[in-house]
Design an enzyme around this catalytic site. Sequence first.
Site, PDB file in Angstrom:
ATOM      1  N   SER A   1      71.927  33.767  85.403  1.00 17.59           N
ATOM      2  CA  SER A   1      72.151  35.207  85.621  1.00 17.59           C
ATOM      3  C   SER A   1      73.549  35.368  86.222  1.00 17.59           C
ATOM      4  O   SER A   1      74.126  34.396  86.724  1.00 17.59           O
ATOM      5  CB  SER A   1      71.094  35.710  86.609  1.00 17.59           C
ATOM      6  OG  SER A   1      71.454  36.963  87.143  1.00 17.59           O
TER       7      SER A   1
ATOM      8  N   TYR B   1      65.750  36.475  94.080  1.00 25.64           N
ATOM      9  CA  TYR B   1      66.240  36.323  92.704  1.00 25.64           C
ATOM     10  C   TYR B   1      67.599  35.612  92.708  1.00 25.64           C
ATOM     11  O   TYR B   1      67.820  34.680  91.930  1.00 25.64           O
ATOM     12  CB  TYR B   1      66.356  37.705  92.054  1.00 25.64           C
ATOM     13  CG  TYR B   1      66.697  37.677  90.582  1.00 25.64           C
ATOM     14  CD1 TYR B   1      65.706  37.467  89.625  1.00 25.64           C
ATOM     15  CD2 TYR B   1      68.012  37.852  90.139  1.00 25.64           C
ATOM     16  CE1 TYR B   1      66.023  37.442  88.267  1.00 25.64           C
ATOM     17  CE2 TYR B   1      68.330  37.826  88.797  1.00 25.64           C
ATOM     18  CZ  TYR B   1      67.328  37.628  87.861  1.00 25.64           C
ATOM     19  OH  TYR B   1      67.650  37.594  86.516  1.00 25.64           O
TER      20      TYR B   1
HETATM   21  N1  NAP Z   1      67.724  41.576  81.285  1.00 25.89           N
HETATM   22  C1  NAP Z   1      68.797  41.184  81.972  1.00 25.89           C
HETATM   23  O1  NAP Z   1      69.764  41.941  82.157  1.00 25.89           O
HETATM   24  C2  NAP Z   1      68.864  39.791  82.528  1.00 25.89           C
HETATM   25  C3  NAP Z   1      70.058  39.387  83.122  1.00 25.89           C
HETATM   26  C4  NAP Z   1      70.156  38.102  83.641  1.00 25.89           C
HETATM   27  C5  NAP Z   1      69.094  37.231  83.537  1.00 25.89           C
HETATM   28  N2  NAP Z   1      67.937  37.643  82.952  1.00 25.89           N
HETATM   29  C6  NAP Z   1      66.861  36.659  82.868  1.00 25.89           C
HETATM   30  O2  NAP Z   1      66.443  36.544  81.531  1.00 25.89           O
HETATM   31  C7  NAP Z   1      65.068  36.157  81.485  1.00 25.89           C
HETATM   32  C8  NAP Z   1      64.291  37.114  80.602  1.00 25.89           C
HETATM   33  O3  NAP Z   1      64.447  38.437  81.092  1.00 25.89           O
HETATM   34  P1  NAP Z   1      64.168  39.727  80.201  1.00 25.89           P
HETATM   35  O4  NAP Z   1      65.127  40.756  80.655  1.00 25.89           O
HETATM   36  O5  NAP Z   1      64.107  39.373  78.767  1.00 25.89           O
HETATM   37  O6  NAP Z   1      62.718  40.121  80.751  1.00 25.89           O
HETATM   38  P2  NAP Z   1      61.476  40.821  80.019  1.00 25.89           P
HETATM   39  O7  NAP Z   1      61.927  41.715  78.917  1.00 25.89           O
HETATM   40  O8  NAP Z   1      60.677  41.393  81.145  1.00 25.89           O
HETATM   41  O9  NAP Z   1      60.694  39.596  79.358  1.00 25.89           O
HETATM   42  C9  NAP Z   1      60.155  38.606  80.186  1.00 25.89           C
HETATM   43  C10 NAP Z   1      59.410  37.605  79.342  1.00 25.89           C
HETATM   44  O10 NAP Z   1      58.869  36.601  80.217  1.00 25.89           O
HETATM   45  C11 NAP Z   1      57.435  36.608  80.141  1.00 25.89           C
HETATM   46  N3  NAP Z   1      56.905  36.343  81.464  1.00 25.89           N
HETATM   47  C12 NAP Z   1      57.103  37.061  82.591  1.00 25.89           C
HETATM   48  N4  NAP Z   1      56.404  36.523  83.605  1.00 25.89           N
HETATM   49  C13 NAP Z   1      55.759  35.421  83.110  1.00 25.89           C
HETATM   50  C14 NAP Z   1      54.882  34.476  83.648  1.00 25.89           C
HETATM   51  N5  NAP Z   1      54.489  34.531  84.918  1.00 25.89           N
HETATM   52  N6  NAP Z   1      54.420  33.496  82.839  1.00 25.89           N
HETATM   53  C15 NAP Z   1      54.773  33.424  81.534  1.00 25.89           C
HETATM   54  N7  NAP Z   1      55.615  34.306  80.970  1.00 25.89           N
HETATM   55  C16 NAP Z   1      56.097  35.304  81.738  1.00 25.89           C
HETATM   56  C17 NAP Z   1      57.090  38.003  79.629  1.00 25.89           C
HETATM   57  O11 NAP Z   1      55.826  38.072  78.964  1.00 25.89           O
HETATM   58  P3  NAP Z   1      54.465  38.427  79.782  1.00 25.89           P
HETATM   59  O12 NAP Z   1      54.814  39.564  80.692  1.00 25.89           O
HETATM   60  O13 NAP Z   1      53.459  38.765  78.737  1.00 25.89           O
HETATM   61  O14 NAP Z   1      54.113  37.176  80.511  1.00 25.89           O
HETATM   62  C18 NAP Z   1      58.224  38.204  78.617  1.00 25.89           C
HETATM   63  O15 NAP Z   1      57.966  37.480  77.446  1.00 25.89           O
HETATM   64  C19 NAP Z   1      64.608  36.120  82.939  1.00 25.89           C
HETATM   65  O16 NAP Z   1      64.698  34.795  83.422  1.00 25.89           O
HETATM   66  C20 NAP Z   1      65.617  37.005  83.651  1.00 25.89           C
HETATM   67  O17 NAP Z   1      65.743  36.683  85.009  1.00 25.89           O
HETATM   68  C21 NAP Z   1      67.795  38.905  82.462  1.00 25.89           C
END
Ligand code: NAP
Length: 259
Positions: A145, A158
């Site tokens: 991140s 985080y």
């Molecule tokens: N979006 C951003 O701007 C951003 C920026 C930097 C880093 N990130 C990182 O990128 C990654 C994905 O983020 P995203 O934005 O794509 O989030 P998202 O849209 O909320 O998707 C999260 C994914 O992880 C799964 N998940 C969440 N909790 C889980 C658990 N306890 N066990 C198994 N699966 C789980 C969710 O499915 P279920 O809820 O069905 O489990 C979903 O498939 C994360 O590590 C986040 O920190 C995101």
Amino acid sequence: MQKFRLDNKLALVTGGSKGIGLGIATALAEAGSDLVLVARDPDTLTQAGAMLASTGKRIQTYSFDMRDTDKIGELFSRIVSEIGAPDILVNNAGGTRRGPAETLTADDWSFVINLNMTAAFCLCQAFAKERIKSRKKGKIINIASLMSETVREDNAPYAASKGGIRQLTKALAVDWAKYGINVNAIGPGFIQTDLTRALWEDASFDKWVKWKTPWARWGTPEDLGYAAVYLASGASDFVTGQVLYVDGGLLSTFGPSSW
Ligand SMILES: NC(=O)c1ccc[n+]([C@@H]2O[C@H](COP(=O)([O-])OP(=O)(O)OC[C@H]3O[C@@H](n4cnc5c(N)ncnc54)[C@H](OP(=O)(O)O)[C@@H]3O)[C@@H](O)[C@H]2O)c1
């Protein structure tokens, strides 16, 4: 460009049912890889599987809560015996609990560290043990991140977890180079997903992101997919221990000179 192809590979993507994980899974499948997707909600997993069916690749899904870290080894063994041994691992499942640091509970802390860091370590370990035993190369991609490098307020666990992921990536890269396992990370900028919905639906925050990001837009899950194909493929064999920031230039600037 054959080096970028992933034919006959199997990729395991945690949190692959939506958002960044689904964007990465889609690109890996388009590059030729079969997929195993892990997330909690079975319906979202089914929808993702149906969406990815058009790639013609084999897609399997497992409903599992990555916070059950003591069962991750068991999950991995099940995947190996039912589907096969993954060549590529993407540790993407993640989340947060926000709040002023002085008000957060120990439970908030463990929730985030457990999901974002401990689960990633346990799965990396299960993956590496299998690769070492079968004497096969492997590619690990962790999701870091901007908070691996810098911070915003009210998100201490985080920031700690993503800073930890950056260092874990380097440590595993050094330990496992001798086994032919590359360990890298992708650091997304501000990406439009469910996780950030409250941010991009907030007009003033949306304006701030576009002002702060040299490319003047939010990132998309698709932006991350191509970076993942590179780090999953033979094209990056001499690249390890790196974080590739896909952030529209945000980390490189204080922001434009006019406000
Ligand atoms: N979006 C951003 O701007 C951003 C920026 C930097 C880093 N990130 C990182 O990128 C990654 C994905 O983020 P995203 O934005 O794509 O989030 P998202 O849209 O909320 O998707 C999260 C994914 O992880 C799964 N998940 C969440 N909790 C889980 C658990 N306890 N066990 C198994 N699966 C789980 C969710 O499915 P279920 O809820 O069905 O489990 C979903 O498939 C994360 O590590 C986040 O920190 C995101």
